[in-house]
Design a protein around this motif. Structure first.
Motif, PDB file in Angstrom:
ATOM      1  N   ILE A 122       0.858  -1.191   0.000  1.00 16.35           N
ATOM      2  CA  ILE A 122       0.000   0.000   0.000  1.00 16.35           C
ATOM      3  C   ILE A 122       0.889   1.234   0.000  1.00 16.35           C
ATOM      4  O   ILE A 122       1.822   1.337   0.807  1.00 16.35           O
ATOM      5  N   SER A 123       0.614   2.150  -0.902  1.00 19.90           N
ATOM      6  CA  SER A 123       1.383   3.399  -0.942  1.00 19.90           C
ATOM      7  C   SER A 123       0.434   4.582  -1.060  1.00 19.90           C
ATOM      8  O   SER A 123      -0.594   4.518  -1.740  1.00 19.90           O
ATOM      9  N   GLY A 124       0.776   5.672  -0.369  1.00 18.78           N
ATOM     10  CA  GLY A 124       0.004   6.902  -0.439  1.00 18.78           C
ATOM     11  C   GLY A 124       0.727   7.945  -1.273  1.00 18.78           C
ATOM     12  O   GLY A 124       1.960   8.020  -1.260  1.00 18.78           O
ATOM     13  N   HIS A 125      -0.044   8.750  -2.020  1.00 22.04           N
ATOM     14  CA  HIS A 125       0.542   9.741  -2.923  1.00 22.04           C
ATOM     15  C   HIS A 125      -0.198  11.075  -2.768  1.00 22.04           C
ATOM     16  O   HIS A 125      -1.405  11.101  -2.518  1.00 22.04           O
ATOM     17  N   THR A 126       0.528  12.151  -2.974  1.00 24.23           N
ATOM     18  CA  THR A 126      -0.064  13.481  -2.988  1.00 24.23           C
ATOM     19  C   THR A 126       0.282  14.167  -4.305  1.00 24.23           C
ATOM     20  O   THR A 126       1.081  13.655  -5.092  1.00 24.23           O
ATOM     21  N   ASP A 127      -0.325  15.325  -4.517  1.00 18.78           N
ATOM     22  CA  ASP A 127       0.066  16.113  -5.685  1.00 18.78           C
ATOM     23  C   ASP A 127       1.278  16.973  -5.329  1.00 18.78           C
ATOM     24  O   ASP A 127       1.853  16.844  -4.247  1.00 18.78           O
ATOM     25  N   ILE A 128       1.650  17.874  -6.231  1.00 18.74           N
ATOM     26  CA  ILE A 128       2.874  18.660  -6.058  1.00 18.74           C
ATOM     27  C   ILE A 128       2.699  19.808  -5.074  1.00 18.74           C
ATOM     28  O   ILE A 128       3.683  20.403  -4.608  1.00 18.74           O
ATOM     29  N   LYS A 129       1.447  20.148  -4.739  1.00 16.60           N
ATOM     30  CA  LYS A 129       1.211  21.271  -3.839  1.00 16.60           C
ATOM     31  C   LYS A 129       1.802  20.965  -2.468  1.00 16.60           C
ATOM     32  O   LYS A 129       1.512  19.913  -1.884  1.00 16.60           O
ATOM     33  N   PRO A 130       2.606  21.867  -1.928  1.00 17.01           N
ATOM     34  CA  PRO A 130       3.241  21.577  -0.627  1.00 17.01           C
ATOM     35  C   PRO A 130       2.247  21.678   0.520  1.00 17.01           C
ATOM     36  O   PRO A 130       1.285  22.451   0.474  1.00 17.01           O
ATOM     37  N   TYR A 131       2.481  20.859   1.527  1.00 18.93           N
ATOM     38  CA  TYR A 131       1.684  20.919   2.747  1.00 18.93           C
ATOM     39  C   TYR A 131       2.510  21.679   3.782  1.00 18.93           C
ATOM     40  O   TYR A 131       3.599  21.266   4.172  1.00 18.93           O
ATOM     41  N   VAL A 132       1.994  22.820   4.214  1.00 16.36           N
ATOM     42  CA  VAL A 132       2.753  23.706   5.094  1.00 16.36           C
ATOM     43  C   VAL A 132       2.306  23.472   6.534  1.00 16.36           C
ATOM     44  O   VAL A 132       1.163  23.757   6.898  1.00 16.36           O
ATOM     45  N   ALA A 133       3.214  22.914   7.330  1.00 10.80           N
ATOM     46  CA  ALA A 133       2.966  22.698   8.759  1.00 10.80           C
ATOM     47  C   ALA A 133       4.298  22.405   9.415  1.00 10.80           C
ATOM     48  O   ALA A 133       5.273  22.019   8.762  1.00 10.80           O
ATOM     49  N   ASN A 143       6.997  20.438  11.040  1.00  9.81           N
ATOM     50  CA  ASN A 143       7.413  19.032  11.101  1.00  9.81           C
ATOM     51  C   ASN A 143       6.380  18.088  10.480  1.00  9.81           C
ATOM     52  O   ASN A 143       6.221  16.945  10.920  1.00  9.81           O
ATOM     53  N   TYR A 144       5.674  18.581   9.505  1.00  8.23           N
ATOM     54  CA  TYR A 144       4.678  17.730   8.828  1.00  8.23           C
ATOM     55  C   TYR A 144       4.599  18.183   7.383  1.00  8.23           C
ATOM     56  O   TYR A 144       4.380  19.367   7.090  1.00  8.23           O
ATOM     57  N   SER A 145       4.802  17.241   6.449  1.00 11.06           N
ATOM     58  CA  SER A 145       4.815  17.563   5.030  1.00 11.06           C
ATOM     59  C   SER A 145       4.003  16.526   4.267  1.00 11.06           C
ATOM     60  O   SER A 145       3.329  15.670   4.854  1.00 11.06           O
ATOM     61  N   ASN A 146       4.099  16.601   2.944  1.00 15.77           N
ATOM     62  CA  ASN A 146       3.394  15.616   2.120  1.00 15.77           C
ATOM     63  C   ASN A 146       3.904  14.196   2.368  1.00 15.77           C
ATOM     64  O   ASN A 146       3.171  13.235   2.139  1.00 15.77           O
ATOM     65  N   TRP A 147       5.133  14.068   2.820  1.00 16.64           N
ATOM     66  CA  TRP A 147       5.655  12.735   3.122  1.00 16.64           C
ATOM     67  C   TRP A 147       4.886  12.110   4.287  1.00 16.64           C
ATOM     68  O   TRP A 147       4.469  10.951   4.217  1.00 16.64           O
ATOM     69  N   GLU A 148       4.733  12.853   5.352  1.00 20.40           N
ATOM     70  CA  GLU A 148       3.983  12.329   6.495  1.00 20.40           C
ATOM     71  C   GLU A 148       2.505  12.128   6.140  1.00 20.40           C
ATOM     72  O   GLU A 148       1.888  11.130   6.539  1.00 20.40           O
ATOM     73  N   LEU A 149       1.941  13.082   5.382  1.00 22.34           N
ATOM     74  CA  LEU A 149       0.529  12.984   5.016  1.00 22.34           C
ATOM     75  C   LEU A 149       0.267  11.748   4.157  1.00 22.34           C
ATOM     76  O   LEU A 149      -0.700  11.018   4.382  1.00 22.34           O
ATOM     77  N   VAL A 199       3.828  -0.807   3.665  1.00 23.51           N
ATOM     78  CA  VAL A 199       3.029   0.424   3.678  1.00 23.51           C
ATOM     79  C   VAL A 199       4.005   1.590   3.585  1.00 23.51           C
ATOM     80  O   VAL A 199       4.883   1.733   4.443  1.00 23.51           O
ATOM     81  N   VAL A 200       3.879   2.426   2.564  1.00 25.87           N
ATOM     82  CA  VAL A 200       4.822   3.523   2.361  1.00 25.87           C
ATOM     83  C   VAL A 200       4.073   4.787   1.956  1.00 25.87           C
ATOM     84  O   VAL A 200       2.971   4.733   1.404  1.00 25.87           O
ATOM     85  N   GLY A 201       4.686   5.922   2.245  1.00 22.13           N
ATOM     86  CA  GLY A 201       4.198   7.211   1.766  1.00 22.13           C
ATOM     87  C   GLY A 201       5.214   7.798   0.805  1.00 22.13           C
ATOM     88  O   GLY A 201       6.388   7.945   1.150  1.00 22.13           O
ATOM     89  N   LEU A 202       4.781   8.125  -0.400  1.00 22.95           N
ATOM     90  CA  LEU A 202       5.692   8.594  -1.442  1.00 22.95           C
ATOM     91  C   LEU A 202       5.506  10.058  -1.787  1.00 22.95           C
ATOM     92  O   LEU A 202       6.136  10.550  -2.734  1.00 22.95           O
ATOM     93  N   ALA A 203       4.627  10.754  -1.074  1.00 27.13           N
ATOM     94  CA  ALA A 203       4.389  12.185  -1.316  1.00 27.13           C
ATOM     95  C   ALA A 203       4.103  12.416  -2.806  1.00 27.13           C
ATOM     96  O   ALA A 203       3.287  11.709  -3.397  1.00 27.13           O
ATOM     97  N   SER A 204       4.806  13.381  -3.422  1.00 27.26           N
ATOM     98  CA  SER A 204       4.593  13.663  -4.847  1.00 27.26           C
ATOM     99  C   SER A 204       5.756  13.166  -5.692  1.00 27.26           C
ATOM    100  O   SER A 204       5.953  13.633  -6.817  1.00 27.26           O
ATOM    101  N   THR A 235      11.416   5.944  -6.640  1.00 24.44           N
ATOM    102  CA  THR A 235      10.965   7.123  -5.909  1.00 24.44           C
ATOM    103  C   THR A 235      11.495   8.418  -6.495  1.00 24.44           C
ATOM    104  O   THR A 235      11.159   9.493  -6.037  1.00 24.44           O
ATOM    105  N   GLY A 236      12.334   8.308  -7.532  1.00 27.44           N
ATOM    106  CA  GLY A 236      12.912   9.535  -8.062  1.00 27.44           C
ATOM    107  C   GLY A 236      12.663   9.728  -9.536  1.00 27.44           C
ATOM    108  O   GLY A 236      12.678  10.836 -10.024  1.00 27.44           O
TER     109      GLY A 236
END
Length: 330
Positions: free
Chosen positions: A211-222, A224-230, A255-260, A313-314
Motif C-alpha cells: 500500500i502506498s500513499g501519494h499526494t500532488d505537487i502542492k506543498p503541505y505547510v505545517a 514538522n509535517y509535510s506531504n511525506w507524512e501525510l 506500507v509507504v508514503g511517497l508524497a509527490s 521514488t525519483g
C-alpha cells in the motif's frame, strides 16, 4: 483254584495271565518337538524380516546398509576390515540381501550433482500459477467494479492495471470528490466502503499486498509535517480500512508514503489524479524481494522492461495514458 476230575485224579494247573508293559526308548521320543520349534522360530524371523523390509523407506534401508558397512559410532571410522579381492567390499561379512539403497545414495554430494531441471520446472510452474491467479483476480476486480454498487458508483476513481510487481489498484481523487478531507488522513465514508469491498476480493488470493500513499505537487505547510507524512498516514488509514473489511493483517507486506515523488499525471503535477492510494497485490518475485530486503524492486523487473511507477521514488512515472483505467473520464 484246583478242581478234581471226579476220580481223585491229578489237579488241573492254574491259568496265569501276564500283562507286559512296553517301555519307551529313553528320552528320544520328544526330539522332533525341539526341531519343529527351531523351524517355527526361523520361519517367524524370516517373515518378520520380510515385513520390515517392505515397511521401511529407502533412507532407512540406506541407514541399515551403512550401519553394516560402518558399525562404529564415528562417521568414516569403520571397525570392519578393509575390502580385499577375497573378502570383497567391507570385509568378510558381505550382505547377500540387497536392501535397495545405501547411505551413499543420499549424500550431500549426490544432492548437489542432481540435475537442477526439476527445481527449474517447479519454479516455472509456480510462477505460471501465480500469473494465472493474478489474471483471474484482475478479471474478478473488473466484474466487481461493474456489478457491485459500492464500487460501480465510483468506478471513475478506480484504476486497474498489471505492473511488473503485480496487480495494481489505484483509488484516485476526483475534482468534485476527494478520498480525504483537505490536509487530513481521515477517510471519507465512500472511500472506506470502496476499501471494504476491495478487501473482500483481495483476501481470496494468498498473495500479500503493498500500500502506498501519494499526494500532488502542492506543498503541505505545517511544522514538522509535510506531504511525506501525510501520504504515509493516508496509506496507513487505507491499511486499517482493508483490515476492517476482512483482510488478514499478515497479508500486508509494505506500507509507504511517497508524497509527490511518483506522479500519475506528470504533465499536470497538481492534478487531482496524483492524489491517490495505490494497492498492489504482489507477485511472488516482488514478495521475495521485499522479504529479503533488497532495497529496490528493480531486481524483479524482467529483461527490457521499464521500472514501474511504484518501484522508483525519483524517476518519472508512466503517463496516465499508460494505465488501464476502468471508466476513467476522457
Amino acid at each position: 483254584m484246583a478242581r478234581g476230575n471226579g476220580g481223585g485224579g491229578e489237579a488241573l494247573r492254574p491259568i496265569i495271565i501276564k500283562k507286559v508293559k512296553k517301555r519307551g526308548h529313553g528320552h528320544h521320543g520328544g526330539s522332533w518337538k525341539v526341531a519343529f520349534a527351531d523351524f517355527a522360530t526361523a520361519m517367524m524371523a524370516f517373515f518378520l524380516l520380510l515385513w520390515l523390509m517392505g515397511s521401511t523407506t529407502e533412507q532407512q534401508k540406506g541407514a541399515i546398509s551403512e550401519y553394516f558397512n560402518n558399525p562404529s559410532g564415528a562417521a568414516g571410522a569403520s571397525t570392519a576390515p578393509s575390502s580385499s579381492a577375497v573378502q570383497g567390499p567391507g570385509g568378510a561379512s558381505t550382505s547377500m540381501i540387497q536392501l535397495g539403497g545405501a547411505m551413499e545414495l543420499h549424500t550431500a554430494s549426490d544432492i548437489q550433482e542432481a540435475p537442477a531441471s526439476n527445481d527449474d520446472e517447479a519454479e516455472k510452474r509456480a510462477e505460471e500459477l501465480d500469473r494465472e491467479r493474478l489474471a483471474a483476480l484482475m478479471n474478478e476486480l473488473k466484474q466487481a467494479i461493474e456489478a457491485r454498487e459500492a464500487l460501480a458508483k465510483f468506478k471513475d476513481q478506480i484504476l486497474l492495471d498489471i505492473t511488473p510487481e503485480g496487480v495494481r489498484i489505484q483509488i484516485i481523487d476526483h475534482e468534485r470528490r476527494s478520498m480525504f478531507p483537505l490536509g487530513s488522513s481521515r477517510l471519507e465514508e465512500f472511500t472506506a466502503k470502496i476499501l471494504y469491498e476491495l478487501a473482500n476480493i483481495i483476501k481470496t488470493v494468498p498473495n500479500r499486498i503493498s500500500i502506498s500513499g501519494h499526494t500532488d505537487i502542492k506543498p503541505y505547510v505545517a511544522n514538522n509535517y509535510s506531504n511525506w507524512e501525510l501520504s504515509a498516514d493516508r496509506a496507513n488509514a487505507a491499511r486499517r480500512a482493508l483490515i476492517v473489511g476482512g483482510l488478514p493483517q499478515e497479508k500486508v507486506g509494505r506500507v509507504v508514503g511517497l508524497a509527490s515523488s511518483v506522479l500519475l499525471d506528470t504533465a499536470v503535477p497538481d492534478s487531482p489524479v496524483n492524489r491517490r492510494i495505490s494497492i498492489i497485490v504482489m507477485n511472488r518475485r516482488t514478495e521475495e524481494a521485499i522479504l529479503h530486503e533488497n532495497g529496490t524492486l528493480l531486481a524483479v523487473q524482467p529483461d527490457g522492461a521499464s521500472p514501474s511507477s511504484e518501484g522508483s521514488t525519483g524517476g518519472a512515472a508512466a503517463p496516465i495514458a499508460a494505465v488501464s483505467p476502468i471508466g476513467l473520464p476522457q
